[in-house]
Design an enzyme around this catalytic site. Sequence first.
Site, PDB file in Angstrom:
ATOM      1  N   HIS A 186       0.825  -1.195   0.000  1.00  0.00           N
ATOM      2  CA  HIS A 186       0.000   0.000   0.000  1.00  0.00           C
ATOM      3  C   HIS A 186       0.867   1.257   0.000  1.00  0.00           C
ATOM      4  O   HIS A 186       0.545   2.254  -0.638  1.00  0.00           O
ATOM      5  CB  HIS A 186      -0.917  -0.045   1.218  1.00  0.00           C
ATOM      6  N   ARG A 288     -10.176  -0.696 -13.613  1.00  0.00           N
ATOM      7  CA  ARG A 288     -10.506  -1.837 -12.740  1.00  0.00           C
ATOM      8  C   ARG A 288     -11.986  -1.729 -12.353  1.00  0.00           C
ATOM      9  O   ARG A 288     -12.320  -1.211 -11.291  1.00  0.00           O
ATOM     10  CB  ARG A 288      -9.640  -1.801 -11.488  1.00  0.00           C
ATOM     11  N   GLU A 414      -1.500 -12.788 -16.989  1.00  0.00           N
ATOM     12  CA  GLU A 414      -1.163 -12.738 -15.562  1.00  0.00           C
ATOM     13  C   GLU A 414      -0.823 -14.121 -15.031  1.00  0.00           C
ATOM     14  O   GLU A 414      -0.482 -14.284 -13.864  1.00  0.00           O
ATOM     15  CB  GLU A 414      -2.367 -12.232 -14.757  1.00  0.00           C
ATOM     16  N   ASN A 437       1.701  -7.766 -11.551  1.00  0.00           N
ATOM     17  CA  ASN A 437       1.496  -8.056 -10.123  1.00  0.00           C
ATOM     18  C   ASN A 437       1.104  -9.525  -9.947  1.00  0.00           C
ATOM     19  O   ASN A 437       1.697 -10.254  -9.160  1.00  0.00           O
ATOM     20  CB  ASN A 437       0.381  -7.184  -9.528  1.00  0.00           C
ATOM     21  N   ASP A 438       0.087  -9.948 -10.692  1.00  0.00           N
ATOM     22  CA  ASP A 438      -0.326 -11.347 -10.575  1.00  0.00           C
ATOM     23  C   ASP A 438       0.665 -12.282 -11.263  1.00  0.00           C
ATOM     24  O   ASP A 438       0.885 -13.398 -10.801  1.00  0.00           O
ATOM     25  CB  ASP A 438      -1.737 -11.534 -11.141  1.00  0.00           C
ATOM     26  N   CYS A 485       0.261  -3.305 -17.463  1.00  0.00           N
ATOM     27  CA  CYS A 485      -0.564  -2.462 -16.592  1.00  0.00           C
ATOM     28  C   CYS A 485      -0.377  -2.808 -15.128  1.00  0.00           C
ATOM     29  O   CYS A 485      -1.117  -2.330 -14.283  1.00  0.00           O
ATOM     30  CB  CYS A 485      -2.033  -2.539 -16.991  1.00  0.00           C
TER      31      CYS A 485
HETATM   32  C1  PEP Z   1      -1.854  -7.146 -12.197  1.00  0.00           C
HETATM   33  O1  PEP Z   1      -2.110  -8.234 -11.688  1.00  0.00           O
HETATM   34  O2  PEP Z   1      -0.699  -6.780 -12.496  1.00  0.00           O
HETATM   35  C2  PEP Z   1      -2.933  -6.182 -12.478  1.00  0.00           C
HETATM   36  C3  PEP Z   1      -2.698  -5.075 -13.126  1.00  0.00           C
HETATM   37  O3  PEP Z   1      -4.159  -6.472 -11.973  1.00  0.00           O
HETATM   38  P1  PEP Z   1      -4.563  -6.264 -10.429  1.00  0.00           P
HETATM   39  O4  PEP Z   1      -3.407  -5.589  -9.752  1.00  0.00           O
HETATM   40  O5  PEP Z   1      -5.797  -5.451 -10.434  1.00  0.00           O
HETATM   41  O6  PEP Z   1      -4.756  -7.664  -9.999  1.00  0.00           O
HETATM   42 MG    MG Z   2      -4.187  -8.908 -11.633  1.00  0.00          MG
END
Ligand code: PEP
Ligand code: MG
Length: 560
Positions: A186, A288, A414, A437-438, A485
């Site tokens: 965060h 999102r 992802e 991220n995922d 993203c």
């Molecule tokens: C990600 O997973 O990188 C992504 C952009 O989606 P979120 O962070 O909303 O899972």
């Molecule tokens: Mg994601």
Amino acid sequence: MATPLRGVGVSPGVAVGPVALMGGEVPEPPAGGAAGLDAAAELHAAKAALEAVAGELETRGRAAGGDVQDVLEAQAMMVRDPSLDDQVETLTGQGRSAARAVWEAFTVYRDVLAGAGEYMAARVADLDDLRGRTVARLLGVPVPGVPHPGHPYVLVARDLAPADTAVLDATSVLGFVTEEGGPTSHTAILAKSLAVPAVVGCAGATGLADGTRVIVDGGTGEVRVDPSEAEVRAAQARVAARLAARGQATGPGATADGQPVSLLANIGGPADAPGAVGAGAEGVGLFRTEFLFLDRTDPPTIDEQREAYQAVFDAFPAGAKVVVRTLDAGADKPLAFLDLGGEPNPALGQRGLRAVRRVPEVLADQLEAVGTAAAASGADVWVMAPMVASADEAAWFRAQARRQPIGKAGVMIEIPAAALRAGAVLAEVDFVSIGTNDLAQYTFAADRLVSELASFQDPWQPALLELVARVGEAGRDSGKPVGVCGEAAGDPLLALVLVGLGVTSLSMAPGSLADVRLLLGRHTMADCRRLARLALEASEAGAARRRVREAASGVDELGL
Ligand code: PEP
Ligand code: MG
């Protein structure tokens, strides 16, 4: 000068200023009367502390104005309540220390309120906060929660929770340093949205005393403690350079040799759109949509969705690209109306596209709402599905999206399986967007919500970059766009690497756009490819980051 502390730089730039520590829980002062206490002196100390807390609340209230002022003045009145004063007087008279007397007096007050109906019970948390503030003063420990030192400061904390950051006065925070947390914590997200430097995972940071001067380097992850005057001057020059450079960074994203790279914003709803436009986003690379409906127990109607989507499309100039992600439910974002049930391992369960495939009417309604809003707007609307594992799933999603007048249909990459088979996935859709991220979470089998595993979320890890390279290559072969993203896109140095790996657009928190645009404009495509090779050949994330930082140009000059 003391030895510098080291952590991971997660939001670039340099900050110079005094530390203000985020206070933890205030310890309960020992019960029972202590021998030799002077009751009058204790009463005086207690009253002075109560008055100081009330005065501080009023000062903050006046500075904030509006509703905040009303709330803080009401709190000041609670601290000045005569019955509280009477209790403190009785308790100090019975031999309690000032801190203990205040503690017990607030506890009595608190118990009365807790039993006095729902509205009053809601004030109990306020009283606990006020008790903590007053007792902290008397014990000489940091006040709990976000500090308000009355001057610009570097916030040092163990970690920050969303509730802490909601009450943060963003105008006086120069930078963040936390002991815990990782690149997608965060703290990192907040720092990027405010465009201030941040270092996370910085061991020893909470041992710094309030008021200690530090230099925070959000690029290298170094925190200099008690720096020399010469170091302070050099750091201040970098702060000024960054500010001046950010002011000049406008226009569409492109490399130094003119290769366009769209710089887009990640948003969660219409309220975020003006900020994105103001920060110079060329459009939206990740909307999102699930953020709009997290508190819903029944599915949103087509009409209410259409209205929200239309508001976002209309916030951008005609022709701007807006990529709408269909509902990404599951794990950290449960959507009650999808009824996903309890799963032993939600991150590996019914998530993203899988979750809506179980209730296809929810996806059909959403696509209809996007299509209707797109037809009525001047935006170039694209739609993409989250958490897609295979070319078959991509083909299924494309078929659903094609029923609507939506410019392009794509999917997110992802899941490692989708990255490994990016060519087959791209054969089914118009574009892909990599969610780093995922993708990091699933590549390293490390839950992104577990803060002890935060280092696995570092998007500089060569294994993750290899997967990105594979997708970039598939994009080049097919001639189709490949975006990023995830948080990786907002790191200006990593953005160069991603472009070198074949990524054609970058979508990020609006606060990161200026730095990314600036650094990209200083490097040619050939430079980006060279930097990408350096990162891929590194042994681990830290080494990749260091190698690219050393080899990139203009990093110091731009104050990054
Ligand atoms: C990600 O997973 O990188 C992504 C952009 O989606 P979120 O962070 O909303 O899972
Ligand atoms: Mg994601």
